[in-house]
Write an enzyme that holds these catalytic residues in place. Structure first.
Site, PDB file in Angstrom:
ATOM      1  N   TYR A   1     -18.926   9.390 -20.372  1.00  0.00           N
ATOM      2  CA  TYR A   1     -19.173  10.639 -21.105  1.00  0.00           C
ATOM      3  C   TYR A   1     -18.763  11.852 -20.269  1.00  0.00           C
ATOM      4  CZ  TYR A   1     -21.958   7.051 -23.324  1.00  0.00           C
ATOM      5  OH  TYR A   1     -22.364   5.896 -23.877  1.00  0.00           O
TER       6      TYR A   1
ATOM      7  N   TYR B   1     -20.512  -1.740 -37.164  1.00  0.00           N
ATOM      8  CA  TYR B   1     -20.645  -1.004 -35.909  1.00  0.00           C
ATOM      9  C   TYR B   1     -22.066  -1.139 -35.341  1.00  0.00           C
ATOM     10  CZ  TYR B   1     -21.375   2.970 -32.788  1.00  0.00           C
ATOM     11  OH  TYR B   1     -21.728   3.755 -31.723  1.00  0.00           O
TER      12      TYR B   1
ATOM     13  N   LYS C   1     -17.874  -0.823 -26.561  1.00  0.00           N
ATOM     14  CA  LYS C   1     -16.720  -0.018 -26.987  1.00  0.00           C
ATOM     15  C   LYS C   1     -15.395  -0.418 -26.320  1.00  0.00           C
ATOM     16  CE  LYS C   1     -19.294   3.814 -28.941  1.00  0.00           C
ATOM     17  NZ  LYS C   1     -20.695   3.996 -28.758  1.00  0.00           N
TER      18      LYS C   1
ATOM     19  N   VAL D   1     -26.700   3.259 -24.274  1.00  0.00           N
ATOM     20  CA  VAL D   1     -28.027   3.894 -24.330  1.00  0.00           C
ATOM     21  C   VAL D   1     -29.172   2.936 -24.058  1.00  0.00           C
ATOM     22  CG1 VAL D   1     -27.654   5.881 -25.825  1.00  0.00           C
ATOM     23  CG2 VAL D   1     -28.079   3.648 -26.841  1.00  0.00           C
TER      24      VAL D   1
ATOM     25  N   SER E   1     -23.182   0.959 -26.340  1.00  0.00           N
ATOM     26  CA  SER E   1     -21.821   1.487 -26.146  1.00  0.00           C
ATOM     27  C   SER E   1     -20.981   0.684 -25.173  1.00  0.00           C
ATOM     28  CB  SER E   1     -21.885   2.936 -25.660  1.00  0.00           C
ATOM     29  OG  SER E   1     -22.109   3.764 -26.767  1.00  0.00           O
TER      30      SER E   1
END
Ligand code: GLN
Length: 611
Positions: A244, A192, A70, A262, A67
């Site tokens: 998050y 992705y 992103k 992660v 992530s």
């Protein structure tokens, strides 16, 4: 790499040791291949905006970006498609849910933000290219530019995620259902998953974060990767949604934008200063690396990096101020200097430094307005300005225009060498100078010199309409008319065009000169490459006179400023005539010693005044 002695390297080594003992957290296993990571792996890396890299621990271990990709793909979308189109695809609101939640904003059908999977998948669809291969190359190239090296994909993690990523599939198909995705979801997911499987190490991630810290310019390659406005948008979303459901507490405790993945990586951006990357696979319940979070907390606290620490100081924008009591570096006669001393207060030099933005520009312009009184000449020296943003440029232009109503003169100097000041320079040249009659000059010393010349001209002390005769020249003071007659037989008159080189650094020094009309400038090479003007000599002033003393090599270049007439005296010639008229040499040397001690005194005064 970091230099041998560094408090920062030492600090990181200690931080590594302290946090290595913390074995809390669980490695993510929902992507089976990630479950193979070694929980004890731990690396910390800091990259500064000017490309210095500090490391501690396992910084060479490769892991997948996950992530942490992103923010960068969001930056890509903004840069390629513009804010408006991207905002139709993805919002900017924190979800308060986990990274892989299957929710869309009910009103707009958009994913909440680009830092959670749904948003990132929507953004990934915006990668350009007519075929999957082209889109893949486009995506890998984009990330490589941030890392400053060619990145590749960890195929086993990619296959592992492709085989098991059904939750992401659910998200993608739901977006197909609501019309948010337009292409085949499998195709978008393929890209992705590959994007999440880019293989990086801690240093890559620190450099990528530092590129965001440096307003979009990669500190290693110096390439501008992302436009400033897009960097701002990316950092905003990172700071509200990057961690998050922990984003709020993170902003409170740590206080700079960050993004975790992660695989166990965390990147953080301290705008204008640093990029930070930490790798340590065990995750907390929210999905952030345990040691990554702790390391950022410690760094923030120990280095006072919280963005709201409020260390920006707008007062230091003025480096110093001085008046015309500090004269230009032009060699002038004693009479001229004495006269000019009376007018010192009519000139102010204000040296501005650092970054000009709203707060600092307001501060400096307020002071400028204070000193811009009737009859004043103000030189605004911008040599040490690092950059000026849009607002600062606008405020400077408006203030200058307002001041043009007062009976004062503004001269902006030293803006030419810094490419960051191009926009300010253009604004002054196109919007301020033509309208106000104010000017922009490259060199502060020339500005001061012109101010002095104007005063001398007003008082008719400067006689550029004629060539100064030998008996008015300081260095020949005290010679009898017989001596002057003998001397004039040994003189050669030279004419030089504007810009012509009269003396070359390094040449043998056999002639000394006196300016008969016009002026010349003295130039030296700084670091052997950049020519820098260190002074000038006007009518009646000597140059190259060291030839009389040591006959060594020329120590600087001398170039004519305007069409110049000079008297040239060969040192051997003067020695010859001095055999019969010995007072010539002794008088000249006596004058020279006096002139040089005067200059020394002047230089000392200047050093004192500028302290
Ligand atoms: N590839 C991972 C996923 O989509 C990325 C998630 C993450 O790093 N938080 O599940």
């Amino acid at each position: 790499m970091a230099s041998a002695v560094s408090p920062i390297s030492d600090y990181l080594a200690t931080l590594y040791k302290t946090l290595h003992n913390n074995t809390q957290g669980e490695i993510a296993t929902y992507i089976p291949e990630l479950g193979l990571a070694d929980p004890s792996s731990f690396g910390i890396c800091i990259a500064t905006v000017d490309g210095q890299v500090y490391t501690a621990g396992d910084v060479d271990i490769r892991f997948t970006i996950q992530s942490m990709s992103k923010p960068f793909i969001y930056g890509y979308a903004l840069q390629q498609h513009g804010q408006e189109k991207v905002q139709k695809k993805v919002g900017v609101e924190p979800t308060g849910e986990s990274f892989n939640s299957i929710v869309l904003d009910e009103l707009t059908n958009r994913p909440f933000n680009p830092m959670v999977n749904a948003g990132a998948i929507a953004v990934t669809e915006l990668v350009e290219g007519d075929t999957p291969e082209r889109r893949l190359t486009e995506m890998v190239d984009w990330f490589s530019r941030f890392a400053g090296r060619e990145l590749d994909i960890d195929e086993s993690v990619f296959r592992s995620e492709q085989a098991t990523g059904h939750r992401n599939r659910a998200i993608a198909y739901m977006m197909l259902n609501t019309g948010m995705l337009e292409r085949d979801p499998e195709d978008v997911l393929d890209l992705y998953f590959r994007q999440c499987s880019l293989s990086v190490d801690c240093k890559d991630m620190a450099v990528m974060a530092a590129t965001l810290a440096a307003q979009g310019v990669n500190p290693l390659t110096r390439e501008r990767v992302l436009a400033v406005d897009n960097v701002r948008d990316v950092l905003t979303v990172m700071s509200t949604c990057g961690m998050y459901d922990y984003a709020g507490q993170w902003a409170y405790d740590v206080g700079f934008p960050a993004k975790s993945g992660v695989s166990g990586g965390v990147i953080a951006v301290i705008p204008g200063q640093l990029g930070v990357a930490v790798y340590s696979p065990p995750l907390d319940r929210v999905g952030n690396s345990v040691r990554g979070v702790e390391a950022c907390k410690k760094l923030s606290h120990d280095f006072s990096l919280h963005l709201f620490d409020g260390r920006t100081d707008v007062h230091s924008v003025i480096r110093r101020e001085y008046t015309g009591a500090v004269p230009s570096k032009r060699v002038r006669s004693a009479a001229e200097r004495e006269f000019l001393a009376k007018f010192g207060e009519r000139l102010n030099v204000i040296e501005v430094q650092g970054a000009l933005f709203f707060g600092s520009a307001e501060n400096f312009l307020r002071r400028l307005t204070e000193i811009a009184q009737d009859g004043k000449t103000i030189v605004v020296d911008m040599k040490r300005v690092a950059y000026a943003d849009r607002t600062a440029i606008e405020l400077i232009c408006q203030t200058a225009r307002a001041l043009s109503g007062r009976n004062c003169e503004l001269i902006f100097t030293e803006l030419s060498e810094n490419p960051e000041l191009e926009r300010l320079r253009r604004a002054l040249d196109e919007r301020v100078c033509p309208e106000t009659g104010f000017s922009r000059l490259d060199d502060t010393d020339i500005a001061i010199e012109q101010f002095e010349d104007a005063i001398l001209e007003e008082a008719e002390m400067r006689r550029n309409d004629r060539i100064i005769p030998l008996d008015e020249i300081d260095i020949f003071n005290g010679l009898s008319s017989d001596d002057l007659r003998t001397l004039s037989a040994a003189v050669t008159t030279f004419q030089f065009d504007a810009g012509q080189k009269i003396i070359n650094e390094g040449d043998d020094a056999r002639i000394f000169f006196v300016v008969g009309r016009g002026s010349v400038s003295i130039w030296v090479n700084v670091d052997g490459r950049r020519p820098r003007r260190i002074g000038s000599v006007g009518q009646g002033g000597p140059f190259g006179e060291m030839a009389l003393l040591d006959g060594g090599k020329r120590s600087a270049d001398v170039i004519a400023d305007v069409p110049v007439i000079c008297y040239g005296f060969s040192v051997d010639g003067i020695r010859e005539i001095s055999v019969d008229s010995p007072t010539i040499m002794t008088t000249i040397l006596g004058n020279l010693v006096r002139i040089m001690s005067d200059r020394l005194r002047l230089a000392n005064d200047e050093i004192r005044a500028l302290q």
